[in-house]
Write an enzyme that holds these catalytic residues in place. Structure first.
Site, short mmCIF file in Angstrom:
data_model
loop_
_atom_site.label_atom_id
_atom_site.label_comp_id
_atom_site.label_asym_id
_atom_site.label_seq_id
_atom_site.Cartn_x
_atom_site.Cartn_y
_atom_site.Cartn_z
N GLY A 191 -13.65 -16.29 6.57
CA GLY A 191 -13.07 -15.27 7.46
C GLY A 191 -13.60 -13.88 7.14
N GLY A 192 -12.85 -12.88 7.57
CA GLY A 192 -13.28 -11.49 7.43
C GLY A 192 -13.45 -11.06 5.97
N SER A 214 0.80 -1.23 0.00
CA SER A 214 0.00 0.00 0.00
C SER A 214 0.84 1.28 0.00
CB SER A 214 -0.98 0.00 1.18
OG SER A 214 -1.92 -1.00 0.98
N LYS A 244 -9.31 -4.94 11.21
CA LYS A 244 -10.45 -4.35 10.48
C LYS A 244 -11.71 -4.22 11.33
CE LYS A 244 -8.60 -5.78 6.10
NZ LYS A 244 -8.70 -6.51 4.85
N THR A 260 -5.26 -3.15 7.87
CA THR A 260 -5.18 -4.52 7.40
C THR A 260 -5.21 -5.48 8.59
OG1 THR A 260 -4.02 -6.00 5.89
CG2 THR A 260 -2.63 -4.51 7.17
N ASP A 320 -12.40 -3.26 0.30
CA ASP A 320 -11.97 -4.61 -0.12
C ASP A 320 -13.04 -5.28 -0.99
OD1 ASP A 320 -9.52 -4.78 1.25
OD2 ASP A 320 -10.49 -5.46 3.09
P1 NDP Z 1 -9.27 -14.60 8.44
O1 NDP Z 1 -8.20 -14.90 9.42
O2 NDP Z 1 -10.40 -13.72 8.84
O3 NDP Z 1 -9.91 -16.01 7.94
C1 NDP Z 1 -9.10 -17.07 7.53
C2 NDP Z 1 -9.95 -18.16 6.84
O4 NDP Z 1 -9.04 -19.10 6.27
C3 NDP Z 1 -10.86 -18.95 7.76
O5 NDP Z 1 -12.02 -19.30 7.05
C4 NDP Z 1 -10.01 -20.19 8.09
O6 NDP Z 1 -10.79 -21.32 8.41
C5 NDP Z 1 -9.34 -20.41 6.76
N1 NDP Z 1 -8.08 -21.13 6.81
C6 NDP Z 1 -6.88 -20.69 7.27
N2 NDP Z 1 -5.93 -21.62 7.07
C7 NDP Z 1 -6.54 -22.67 6.47
C8 NDP Z 1 -6.08 -23.93 6.01
N3 NDP Z 1 -4.80 -24.30 6.12
N4 NDP Z 1 -6.97 -24.76 5.43
C9 NDP Z 1 -8.25 -24.41 5.29
N5 NDP Z 1 -8.75 -23.22 5.72
C10 NDP Z 1 -7.90 -22.37 6.30
O7 NDP Z 1 -8.52 -14.06 7.16
P2 NDP Z 1 -8.98 -12.94 6.12
O8 NDP Z 1 -10.36 -13.23 5.64
O9 NDP Z 1 -8.69 -11.61 6.67
O10 NDP Z 1 -7.93 -13.19 4.93
C11 NDP Z 1 -8.05 -14.31 4.09
C12 NDP Z 1 -7.05 -14.17 2.94
O11 NDP Z 1 -7.40 -13.06 2.14
C13 NDP Z 1 -5.60 -13.97 3.38
O12 NDP Z 1 -4.80 -14.84 2.63
C14 NDP Z 1 -5.33 -12.52 3.01
O13 NDP Z 1 -3.97 -12.34 2.67
C15 NDP Z 1 -6.23 -12.35 1.79
N6 NDP Z 1 -6.61 -10.95 1.50
C16 NDP Z 1 -6.31 -10.42 0.26
C17 NDP Z 1 -6.68 -9.12 -0.05
C18 NDP Z 1 -6.32 -8.56 -1.38
O14 NDP Z 1 -6.47 -7.34 -1.58
N7 NDP Z 1 -5.91 -9.35 -2.34
C19 NDP Z 1 -7.40 -8.26 0.90
C20 NDP Z 1 -7.70 -8.92 2.16
C21 NDP Z 1 -7.30 -10.22 2.44
P3 NDP Z 1 -11.19 -21.67 9.95
O15 NDP Z 1 -12.45 -20.90 10.24
O16 NDP Z 1 -11.43 -23.15 9.91
O17 NDP Z 1 -10.05 -21.28 10.81
#
Ligand code: NDP
Length: 264
Positions: free
Chosen positions: A122-123, A16, A63, A59, A99
């Protein structure tokens, strides 16, 4: 000189600052964008005022704290409960979520998409699922653990865990919304689920950017059109920049400069 920053933990990897500084400089806007590692999200509001900044991006993992830190929320941010962009105006903090519209724009290049499968709850999945549904897509959520699915169920989404997943109808787009593949080499779900869903999908998207994740590799080996999270990142940044600079520049004008951050 107006000061902007990104709050997060970690923030050292964030693109960013480069994206926004390139755009400020090319558009002759008197702004500078820094990064700030914030350990305790509850201090976000206080830090915002202490640093005397005009705007910030927020980030992982802050959030939801950012949402709570604002005085005024735009309609969409208030609906999804997560803020990634804050602008200060007359002493008040205004919160936005860019986002989700960024993601919507990023997938709009894939045509004839109706049914979308999200791997992850997730978020990021939370805000994007709502924006996609509002735009007329049908979103199904599949997650490793059941706990995070409760919120989606209440909002009327069709949800599955790995154990009870069934595909009644083909999904047009499959999206990795998890962090699986970000710092490891794992797939976001059992391979059997990918073998069931991907052959019928028209395209696959990963929100992780800057690398070919195991999920993208799996899709590419099956000749699916794919996209990583770079466009989402670029578009959320452009929309944030529009808020920071009070809509003085058009989306396309900002894009010309901001996208240079991805080729440097
Ligand atoms: P959160 O921590 O809120 O959620 C993570 C999610 O991933 C949960 O559903 C979790 O499942 C799941 N998870 C994590 N590890 C594994 C695994 N090994 N196998 C299966 N499921 C898994 O994360 P965010 O929603 O904030 O971010 C998610 C992704 O989005 C990240 O990789 C982040 O870098 C990317 N991102 C990209 C953006 C962009 O602009 N390109 C913007 C924002 C985010 P469980 O509930 O079972 O733990």
């Amino acid at each position: 000189m107006q000061l902007f920053t990104i709050f997060g933990n970690p923030v050292s990897h964030s693109k960013s600052p480069l994206m926004h500084n390139l755009s400020f400089s090319a558009l002759n806007y008197d702004g500078v964008y820094t990064r700030y590692k914030l350990e305790d999200g509850t201090q976000l509001r206080e830090k915002f005022f202490d640093l005397d900044i005009i705007g910030a991006n927020i980030t992982v993992p802050h959030k939801e704290y950012a949402f709570k830190a604002c005085d005024v929320l735009d309609e969409f941010a208030s609906k999804v409960g997560a803020v990634n962009t804050i602008v200060k105006h007359e002493g008040k903090l205004y919160g936005y979520n860019t986002d989700a519209p960024g993601f919507l724009k990023a997938i709009s290049e894939f045509k004839n998409i109706k049914r979308i499968l999200f791997l992850g709850a997730g978020g990021t999945a939370q805000s994007t699922s709502i924006v996609l549904r509002d735009a007329g897509y049908e979103v199904t959520i599949l997650n490793r653990s059941a706990g995070r699915l409760e919120r989606y169920k209440k909002e009327g989404f069709s949800t599955f865990t790995f154990e009870n997943f069934e595909m009644k109808e083909a999904f047009d787009l499959v999206v990795n919304m998890t962090s699986a593949g970000l710092e490891d080499e794992s797939l976001p779900c059992p391979i059997e689920i990918l073998e069931t869903t991907l052959p019928k999908a028209k395209a696959c998207v990963d929100v992780i950017y800057g690398k070919v994740t195991p999920f993208l590799k799996f899709a590419q080996e099956r000749n699916k059109p794919t996209k990583d999270g770079s466009d989402m990142l670029l578009y959320q940044g452009i929309i944030a920049f529009e808020h920071f600079t009070k809509h003085q520049y058009s989306f396309d004008e900002i894009k010309i400069h901001m996208q240079k951050a991805f080729i440097l």
